[in-house]
Design a protein around this motif. Structure first.
Motif, short mmCIF file in Angstrom:
data_model
loop_
_atom_site.label_atom_id
_atom_site.label_comp_id
_atom_site.label_asym_id
_atom_site.label_seq_id
_atom_site.Cartn_x
_atom_site.Cartn_y
_atom_site.Cartn_z
N LEU A 68 0.85 -1.19 0.00
CA LEU A 68 0.00 0.00 0.00
C LEU A 68 0.88 1.24 0.00
O LEU A 68 1.93 1.27 0.65
CB LEU A 68 -0.88 0.01 1.25
CG LEU A 68 -1.72 -1.24 1.51
CD1 LEU A 68 -2.48 -1.09 2.82
CD2 LEU A 68 -2.66 -1.51 0.36
N ALA A 69 0.43 2.25 -0.72
CA ALA A 69 1.22 3.48 -0.83
C ALA A 69 0.30 4.69 -0.86
O ALA A 69 -0.91 4.56 -1.07
CB ALA A 69 2.08 3.44 -2.10
N VAL A 70 0.88 5.85 -0.64
CA VAL A 70 0.14 7.11 -0.72
C VAL A 70 0.91 8.07 -1.61
O VAL A 70 2.10 7.89 -1.89
CB VAL A 70 -0.09 7.74 0.67
CG1 VAL A 70 -0.98 6.85 1.52
CG2 VAL A 70 1.22 8.03 1.38
N SER A 71 0.23 9.11 -2.02
CA SER A 71 0.84 10.16 -2.82
C SER A 71 0.26 11.49 -2.39
O SER A 71 -0.94 11.59 -2.11
CB SER A 71 0.54 9.91 -4.31
OG SER A 71 1.13 10.90 -5.11
N ASN A 72 1.10 12.49 -2.32
CA ASN A 72 0.67 13.85 -1.99
C ASN A 72 0.17 14.00 -0.56
O ASN A 72 -0.65 14.86 -0.28
CB ASN A 72 -0.41 14.31 -2.98
CG ASN A 72 0.07 14.25 -4.40
OD1 ASN A 72 1.08 14.83 -4.74
ND2 ASN A 72 -0.64 13.50 -5.24
N PHE A 73 0.67 13.18 0.37
CA PHE A 73 0.31 13.27 1.78
C PHE A 73 1.32 14.15 2.51
O PHE A 73 2.53 13.97 2.35
CB PHE A 73 0.31 11.89 2.43
CG PHE A 73 -1.01 11.16 2.33
CD1 PHE A 73 -1.64 10.72 3.48
CD2 PHE A 73 -1.59 10.90 1.11
CE1 PHE A 73 -2.85 10.04 3.42
CE2 PHE A 73 -2.79 10.22 1.02
CZ PHE A 73 -3.43 9.79 2.18
N VAL A 92 5.36 3.71 0.36
CA VAL A 92 5.80 4.85 -0.44
C VAL A 92 4.90 6.04 -0.14
O VAL A 92 3.69 5.88 0.02
CB VAL A 92 5.73 4.52 -1.96
CG1 VAL A 92 6.00 5.74 -2.81
CG2 VAL A 92 6.66 3.40 -2.32
N ASN A 93 5.49 7.23 -0.08
CA ASN A 93 4.74 8.48 -0.14
C ASN A 93 5.32 9.25 -1.32
O ASN A 93 6.38 9.87 -1.20
CB ASN A 93 4.84 9.29 1.14
CG ASN A 93 4.02 10.58 1.07
OD1 ASN A 93 3.10 10.70 0.27
ND2 ASN A 93 4.35 11.54 1.91
N GLN A 94 4.66 9.16 -2.45
CA GLN A 94 5.15 9.82 -3.65
C GLN A 94 4.85 11.30 -3.56
O GLN A 94 3.71 11.71 -3.27
CB GLN A 94 4.46 9.23 -4.89
CG GLN A 94 4.89 9.85 -6.17
CD GLN A 94 4.15 9.23 -7.35
OE1 GLN A 94 3.27 8.40 -7.21
NE2 GLN A 94 4.51 9.67 -8.54
#
Length: 97
Positions: A68-73, A92-94
């Motif tokens: 599981l990953a996030v982006s723009n956090f 990942v936090n992209q």
């Protein structure tokens, strides 16, 4: 699916779960899982973020994603996930460059 526009835990979980299903359906002829699913934008409040993350964790529990990953956090938004000590930590936090 724009689950970041859903307000509250239940609405965000439901819309995020729909997005997870749609991603799997798009690849159904080739695989029954994805290596990673990414939550692209956080919800508008803490309950919404928790709902979004719950949907992704359900996907992991069903073995339809490996990570599981996030982006723009932001750090504060990540803390919403980290506050639940039983939550899966995003791999990942992209962030934009």
């Amino acid at each position: 699916v724009l689950s970041n526009q859903a307000q509250g835990f239940d609405a965000a979980r439901k819309l995020s779960a729909r997005g997870c299903r749609e991603n799997l359906e798009a690849f159904a002829s080739a695989t029954d899982y994805v290596d990673m699913i990414m939550l692209d934008y956080p919800g508008p409040d803490d309950d919404s973020i928790r709902g979004q993350w719950a949907a992704l964790e359900e996907m992991a529990a069903q073995k339809t994603t490996r990570s599981l990953a996030v982006s723009n956090f932001s750090p504060r938004q990540l803390d919403v996930i980290f506050a639940d000590k039983s939550a899966t930590v995003p791999t990942v936090n992209q962030l934009p460059f």
